[in-house]
Design an enzyme around this catalytic site. Structure first.
Site, PDB file in Angstrom:
ATOM      1  N   ASP A  35      45.304  29.630  51.411  1.00 47.84           N
ATOM      2  CA  ASP A  35      44.717  30.927  51.098  1.00 47.84           C
ATOM      3  C   ASP A  35      43.654  31.287  52.130  1.00 47.84           C
ATOM      4  O   ASP A  35      42.712  30.529  52.349  1.00 47.84           O
ATOM      5  CB  ASP A  35      44.078  30.865  49.702  1.00 47.84           C
ATOM      6  CG  ASP A  35      43.460  32.191  49.288  1.00 47.84           C
ATOM      7  OD1 ASP A  35      44.155  32.993  48.642  1.00 47.84           O
ATOM      8  OD2 ASP A  35      42.280  32.431  49.638  1.00 47.84           O
ATOM      9  N   TYR A  40      37.409  36.432  56.227  1.00 49.89           N
ATOM     10  CA  TYR A  40      36.977  35.050  56.483  1.00 49.89           C
ATOM     11  C   TYR A  40      36.837  34.777  57.976  1.00 49.89           C
ATOM     12  O   TYR A  40      36.165  33.819  58.366  1.00 49.89           O
ATOM     13  CB  TYR A  40      37.954  34.029  55.881  1.00 49.89           C
ATOM     14  CG  TYR A  40      38.102  34.040  54.388  1.00 49.89           C
ATOM     15  CD1 TYR A  40      37.291  34.835  53.576  1.00 49.89           C
ATOM     16  CD2 TYR A  40      39.065  33.246  53.772  1.00 49.89           C
ATOM     17  CE1 TYR A  40      37.448  34.839  52.195  1.00 49.89           C
ATOM     18  CE2 TYR A  40      39.223  33.239  52.388  1.00 49.89           C
ATOM     19  CZ  TYR A  40      38.415  34.040  51.605  1.00 49.89           C
ATOM     20  OH  TYR A  40      38.586  34.038  50.242  1.00 49.89           O
ATOM     21  N   LYS A  65      44.270  38.369  52.539  1.00 54.55           N
ATOM     22  CA  LYS A  65      43.713  39.476  51.754  1.00 54.55           C
ATOM     23  C   LYS A  65      43.221  40.568  52.697  1.00 54.55           C
ATOM     24  O   LYS A  65      42.583  40.275  53.717  1.00 54.55           O
ATOM     25  CB  LYS A  65      42.557  38.993  50.871  1.00 54.55           C
ATOM     26  CG  LYS A  65      42.889  37.752  50.049  1.00 54.55           C
ATOM     27  CD  LYS A  65      41.686  37.284  49.243  1.00 54.55           C
ATOM     28  CE  LYS A  65      41.851  35.842  48.809  1.00 54.55           C
ATOM     29  NZ  LYS A  65      41.595  34.868  49.894  1.00 54.55           N
ATOM     30  N   HIS A  98      41.427  42.663  48.525  1.00 57.59           N
ATOM     31  CA  HIS A  98      40.389  41.644  48.328  1.00 57.59           C
ATOM     32  C   HIS A  98      39.358  42.008  47.252  1.00 57.59           C
ATOM     33  O   HIS A  98      38.978  41.153  46.456  1.00 57.59           O
ATOM     34  CB  HIS A  98      39.687  41.393  49.665  1.00 57.59           C
ATOM     35  CG  HIS A  98      39.039  40.046  49.756  1.00 57.59           C
ATOM     36  ND1 HIS A  98      38.878  39.377  50.933  1.00 57.59           N
ATOM     37  CD2 HIS A  98      38.506  39.231  48.807  1.00 57.59           C
ATOM     38  CE1 HIS A  98      38.283  38.211  50.711  1.00 57.59           C
ATOM     39  NE2 HIS A  98      38.042  38.100  49.429  1.00 57.59           N
TER      40      HIS A  98
END
Length: 268
Positions: A35, A40, A65, A98
């Site tokens: 994931d 990120y 996401k 997200h």
């Protein structure tokens, strides 16, 4: 129920060589679901770790996401194409919105339609949402149609059990993916969980993860340490009894760890 793996490795807050090592170790000890997310900032490193792992792409389940700045129809699909390039794959298995980010200037109808378009184009095999409350989940279902949203990835832990939302999702046939299942490590110090762990000769992390798994949730814990990655995975072999589950149910304290202003909905 939808077809998503019940156990994956998360990569939140992991970057550079740290995330490469974490993903490589995870794949080495047996994880097959990974994931990540655009925000990120580690999709390229995740892609590198996958490529260098030797594990065939067909054996993996990769989730990313879409970040809020890419919610418009003009930006969602191009942003996902960029993610695919970083991840070194033609298609991800699951793409999520997200955060609801109410008031960010893009209507949910536009965002969900663009996400559905990404699926129609073959850029993602399945689509879902993250951090949506009941009302917004219902709106998303109404936009893309029943059966299209495969999961809502939400913060859940023994300290934040969110029964109303999880019951709604399960009634809709939408898989619950639990993130922050260890509440940033806070549950690891819990004496009640420690007693259950001792009873089963398990770790407290395994108990918390097994609790979520037995409720039918998918989990995506992260770790930078190979031994913790391997240990977490063994939560799948831990069978908590009815008494254990009842005791853990009493730990609810609505202890939300993640609630970013401007991104989060009005929680149920």
């Amino acid at each position: 129920m939808t077809n998503i793996p019940c156990f994956g490795v998360g990569t939140f807050r992991l970057n550079g060589q740290t995330v490469i090592d974490s993903v490589r170790n995870a794949l080495d000890v047996g994880y097959r679901a990974i994931d990540t997310a655009q925000i990120y900032g580690n999709e390229a490193e995740v892609g590198q770790a996958i490529a260098e792992s030797g594990v065939p792409r067909s054996e993996l389940f990769v989730t990313t996401k879409i970040w809020t700045e890419h919610y418009s129809r003009a930006r969602l699909v191009p942003s996902l194409r960029e993610s695919l390039a970083k991840l070194r794959t033609d298609q991800v298995d699951l793409t999520l919105i997200h955060w609801p980010a109410p008031g960010n200037g893009v209507a949910l109808a536009e965002t969900m339609a663009a996400l559905a378009e990404a699926k129609a184009l073959g850029l993602t095999r399945q689509i879902g949402i993250s951090n949506f409350n009941i009302a917004l989940t219902q709106q998303a279902i109404d936009i893309v149609g029943p059966g299209e949203i495969v999961t809502n990835q939400i913060e859940l832990s023994p300290y934040l059990q969110n029964h109303r939302l999880t019951a709604f999702l399960q009634a809709q046939g939408i898989a619950v993916t639990s993130y922050m299942t260890l509440a940033y490590g806070k549950v690891l110090q819990d004496p009640v969980l420690a007693r259950i762990a001792a009873k089963h000769q398990a770790t407290v992390a395994q108990v918390a993860l097994a609790w979520a798994l037995q409720l039918g949730y998918a989990v995506i814990p992260s770790s930078t340490r190979r031994e913790h990655l391997a240990s977490n995975l063994r939560a799948q072999d831990l069978a908590l009894d009815a008494e254990d589950m009842a005791v853990i149910a009493t730990l609810e304290r609505h202890g939300r760890e993640v609630n970013p202003e401007g991104l989060a909905p009005a929680w149920d």
